[in-house]
Design a protein around this motif. Structure first.
Motif, PDB file in Angstrom:
ATOM      1  N   LYS A 117       0.838  -1.215   0.000  1.00 34.64           N
ATOM      2  CA  LYS A 117       0.000   0.000   0.000  1.00 34.64           C
ATOM      3  C   LYS A 117       0.863   1.251   0.000  1.00 34.64           C
ATOM      4  CE  LYS A 117      -4.054  -1.947   2.279  1.00 34.64           C
ATOM      5  NZ  LYS A 117      -4.896  -1.963   3.484  1.00 34.64           N
ATOM      6  N   ASP A 118       1.902   1.264   0.818  1.00 35.42           N
ATOM      7  CA  ASP A 118       2.786   2.425   0.900  1.00 35.42           C
ATOM      8  C   ASP A 118       3.515   2.650  -0.424  1.00 35.42           C
ATOM      9  OD1 ASP A 118       1.972   2.709   3.536  1.00 35.42           O
ATOM     10  OD2 ASP A 118       3.823   1.847   4.372  1.00 35.42           O
ATOM     11  N   PHE A 119       3.960   1.561  -1.045  1.00 37.40           N
ATOM     12  CA  PHE A 119       4.655   1.665  -2.326  1.00 37.40           C
ATOM     13  C   PHE A 119       3.724   2.245  -3.392  1.00 37.40           C
ATOM     14  CE2 PHE A 119       5.951   0.078  -6.459  1.00 37.40           C
ATOM     15  CZ  PHE A 119       7.298   0.403  -6.484  1.00 37.40           C
ATOM     16  N   ILE A 120       2.504   1.729  -3.465  1.00 36.23           N
ATOM     17  CA  ILE A 120       1.534   2.213  -4.449  1.00 36.23           C
ATOM     18  C   ILE A 120       1.226   3.687  -4.206  1.00 36.23           C
ATOM     19  CG2 ILE A 120      -0.881   2.030  -5.183  1.00 36.23           C
ATOM     20  CD1 ILE A 120      -0.504  -1.061  -4.887  1.00 36.23           C
ATOM     21  N   LYS A 121       1.047   4.049  -2.958  1.00 39.79           N
ATOM     22  CA  LYS A 121       0.766   5.454  -2.645  1.00 39.79           C
ATOM     23  C   LYS A 121       1.924   6.348  -3.099  1.00 39.79           C
ATOM     24  CE  LYS A 121      -0.495   8.476   1.186  1.00 39.79           C
ATOM     25  NZ  LYS A 121      -0.739   8.540   2.645  1.00 39.79           N
ATOM     26  N   LYS A 122       3.133   5.905  -2.896  1.00 40.15           N
ATOM     27  CA  LYS A 122       4.316   6.691  -3.276  1.00 40.15           C
ATOM     28  C   LYS A 122       4.474   6.821  -4.788  1.00 40.15           C
ATOM     29  CE  LYS A 122       9.312   6.920  -2.596  1.00 40.15           C
ATOM     30  NZ  LYS A 122      10.468   6.354  -1.859  1.00 40.15           N
ATOM     31  N   TYR A 123       4.215   5.754  -5.521  1.00 38.98           N
ATOM     32  CA  TYR A 123       4.506   5.748  -6.965  1.00 38.98           C
ATOM     33  C   TYR A 123       3.290   5.894  -7.850  1.00 38.98           C
ATOM     34  CZ  TYR A 123       9.241   4.701  -5.734  1.00 38.98           C
ATOM     35  OH  TYR A 123      10.508   4.779  -5.220  1.00 38.98           O
ATOM     36  N   ASN A 124       2.108   5.970  -7.290  1.00 39.81           N
ATOM     37  CA  ASN A 124       0.894   6.168  -8.095  1.00 39.81           C
ATOM     38  C   ASN A 124       0.538   7.648  -8.095  1.00 39.81           C
ATOM     39  OD1 ASN A 124      -1.400   5.702  -9.610  1.00 39.81           O
ATOM     40  ND2 ASN A 124      -2.661   5.299  -7.811  1.00 39.81           N
ATOM     41  N   SER A 125       1.351   8.426  -8.781  1.00 39.87           N
ATOM     42  CA  SER A 125       1.071   9.864  -8.849  1.00 39.87           C
ATOM     43  C   SER A 125       1.235  10.389 -10.257  1.00 39.87           C
ATOM     44  CB  SER A 125       1.988  10.634  -7.911  1.00 39.87           C
ATOM     45  OG  SER A 125       3.332  10.251  -8.068  1.00 39.87           O
TER      46      SER A 125
END
Length: 125
Positions: A117-125
Protein backbone atom coordinates in the motif's frame (compact mmCIF):
# COMPACT_ATOMS: atom_id res chain seq x y z
CA UNK A 1 1.11 -6.46 -4.76
CA UNK A 2 -0.85 -7.80 -7.75
CA UNK A 3 -4.06 -7.65 -5.71
CA UNK A 4 -3.38 -4.08 -4.59
CA UNK A 5 -2.47 -2.97 -8.10
CA UNK A 6 -5.71 -4.44 -9.46
CA UNK A 7 -7.77 -2.86 -6.67
CA UNK A 8 -6.30 0.53 -7.52
CA UNK A 9 -6.98 0.11 -11.26
CA UNK A 10 -3.30 0.42 -12.12
CA UNK A 11 -1.74 -0.91 -15.30
CA UNK A 12 1.44 -2.14 -13.63
CA UNK A 13 3.22 -5.38 -14.38
CA UNK A 14 3.95 -7.25 -11.16
CA UNK A 15 5.99 -10.42 -10.82
CA UNK A 16 7.71 -12.34 -8.07
CA UNK A 17 11.05 -14.12 -8.08
CA UNK A 18 13.46 -15.62 -5.60
CA UNK A 19 17.22 -15.61 -5.29
CA UNK A 20 17.52 -19.26 -4.27
CA UNK A 21 16.46 -22.28 -6.31
CA UNK A 22 14.94 -24.33 -3.47
CA UNK A 23 11.34 -24.12 -4.71
CA UNK A 24 11.57 -23.25 -8.40
CA UNK A 25 8.47 -24.48 -10.23
CA UNK A 26 6.49 -24.92 -7.01
CA UNK A 27 3.54 -22.99 -5.67
CA UNK A 28 3.55 -20.97 -2.45
CA UNK A 29 3.77 -22.54 0.99
CA UNK A 30 0.30 -23.79 1.93
CA UNK A 31 0.29 -21.58 5.01
CA UNK A 32 0.90 -18.51 2.83
CA UNK A 33 -1.86 -19.55 0.45
CA UNK A 34 -4.28 -20.09 3.34
CA UNK A 35 -3.40 -16.79 5.01
CA UNK A 36 -3.83 -14.86 1.77
CA UNK A 37 -7.12 -16.64 1.03
CA UNK A 38 -8.40 -15.73 4.50
CA UNK A 39 -7.64 -12.11 3.60
CA UNK A 40 -9.53 -12.39 0.29
CA UNK A 41 -6.53 -12.90 -1.99
CA UNK A 42 -5.86 -15.96 -4.15
CA UNK A 43 -2.14 -16.64 -4.64
CA UNK A 44 -2.58 -20.35 -5.38
CA UNK A 45 -1.60 -20.00 -9.05
CA UNK A 46 1.77 -18.37 -8.37
CA UNK A 47 4.83 -20.40 -9.31
CA UNK A 48 8.32 -19.83 -7.97
CA UNK A 49 11.01 -18.69 -10.40
CA UNK A 50 14.52 -17.38 -10.06
CA UNK A 51 15.39 -13.72 -10.45
CA UNK A 52 17.04 -13.10 -13.84
CA UNK A 53 19.41 -10.35 -14.91
CA UNK A 54 16.88 -9.46 -17.61
CA UNK A 55 14.48 -8.47 -14.80
CA UNK A 56 16.54 -5.30 -14.47
CA UNK A 57 15.45 -4.42 -18.02
CA UNK A 58 11.84 -5.48 -17.60
CA UNK A 59 10.99 -3.76 -14.30
CA UNK A 60 11.30 -0.20 -13.01
CA UNK A 61 11.41 -1.28 -9.35
CA UNK A 62 12.73 -4.43 -7.73
CA UNK A 63 11.49 -4.89 -4.18
CA UNK A 64 13.13 -7.35 -1.82
CA UNK A 65 12.04 -8.66 1.56
CA UNK A 66 15.35 -8.74 3.43
CA UNK A 67 18.97 -7.67 3.35
CA UNK A 68 20.20 -11.07 2.21
CA UNK A 69 18.03 -10.88 -0.90
CA UNK A 70 19.07 -7.26 -1.35
CA UNK A 71 22.75 -8.27 -1.42
CA UNK A 72 22.02 -11.15 -3.80
CA UNK A 73 20.19 -8.90 -6.28
CA UNK A 74 22.73 -6.07 -6.02
CA UNK A 75 25.47 -8.61 -6.77
CA UNK A 76 23.72 -9.37 -10.06
CA UNK A 77 23.38 -5.71 -11.03
CA UNK A 78 25.30 -4.75 -14.14
CA UNK A 79 25.58 -1.06 -13.35
CA UNK A 80 24.43 1.75 -11.08
CA UNK A 81 21.12 2.08 -12.94
CA UNK A 82 20.28 -1.53 -12.05
CA UNK A 83 21.26 -0.95 -8.41
CA UNK A 84 19.01 2.11 -8.14
CA UNK A 85 15.98 -0.07 -8.95
CA UNK A 86 16.49 -2.31 -5.91
CA UNK A 87 15.05 -1.52 -2.47
CA UNK A 88 13.62 -3.18 0.60
CA UNK A 89 9.82 -3.31 0.49
CA UNK A 90 9.61 -1.93 4.02
CA UNK A 91 12.21 0.81 3.65
CA UNK A 92 14.99 0.02 6.11
CA UNK A 93 13.07 -2.80 7.81
CA UNK A 94 13.23 -6.46 6.81
CA UNK A 95 10.23 -8.74 6.37
CA UNK A 96 10.77 -11.70 8.72
CA UNK A 97 10.46 -15.23 7.39
CA UNK A 98 7.50 -16.93 9.10
CA UNK A 99 8.49 -20.42 7.91
CA UNK A 100 9.34 -21.82 11.36
CA UNK A 101 6.47 -20.20 13.27
CA UNK A 102 2.94 -20.71 11.97
CA UNK A 103 1.65 -17.88 14.16
CA UNK A 104 3.71 -15.37 12.17
CA UNK A 105 2.08 -15.87 8.76
CA UNK A 106 -0.73 -13.36 9.37
CA UNK A 107 1.49 -10.66 10.93
CA UNK A 108 3.98 -11.04 8.06
CA UNK A 109 1.13 -10.89 5.54
CA UNK A 110 -0.06 -7.65 7.15
CA UNK A 111 3.47 -6.18 6.98
CA UNK A 112 3.74 -7.01 3.29
CA UNK A 113 0.24 -5.72 2.62
CA UNK A 114 1.09 -2.38 4.24
CA UNK A 115 4.40 -2.20 2.39
CA UNK A 116 2.54 -2.69 -0.90
CA UNK A 117 0.00 0.00 0.00
CA UNK A 118 2.79 2.43 0.90
CA UNK A 119 4.65 1.66 -2.33
CA UNK A 120 1.53 2.21 -4.45
CA UNK A 121 0.77 5.45 -2.65
CA UNK A 122 4.32 6.69 -3.28
CA UNK A 123 4.51 5.75 -6.97
CA UNK A 124 0.89 6.17 -8.10
CA UNK A 125 1.07 9.86 -8.85
Amino acid sequence: MQHQVKQNGLDWEVDSAGTGNWHVGQGPDGRSTRTAREQGIDISQQVCRLFRISDFDEFDHILVMDKSNYRNIIAMARNEEDKKKVSLLLGDKEVPDPYYDDSQFLPVFKMIEQGCKDFIKKYNS
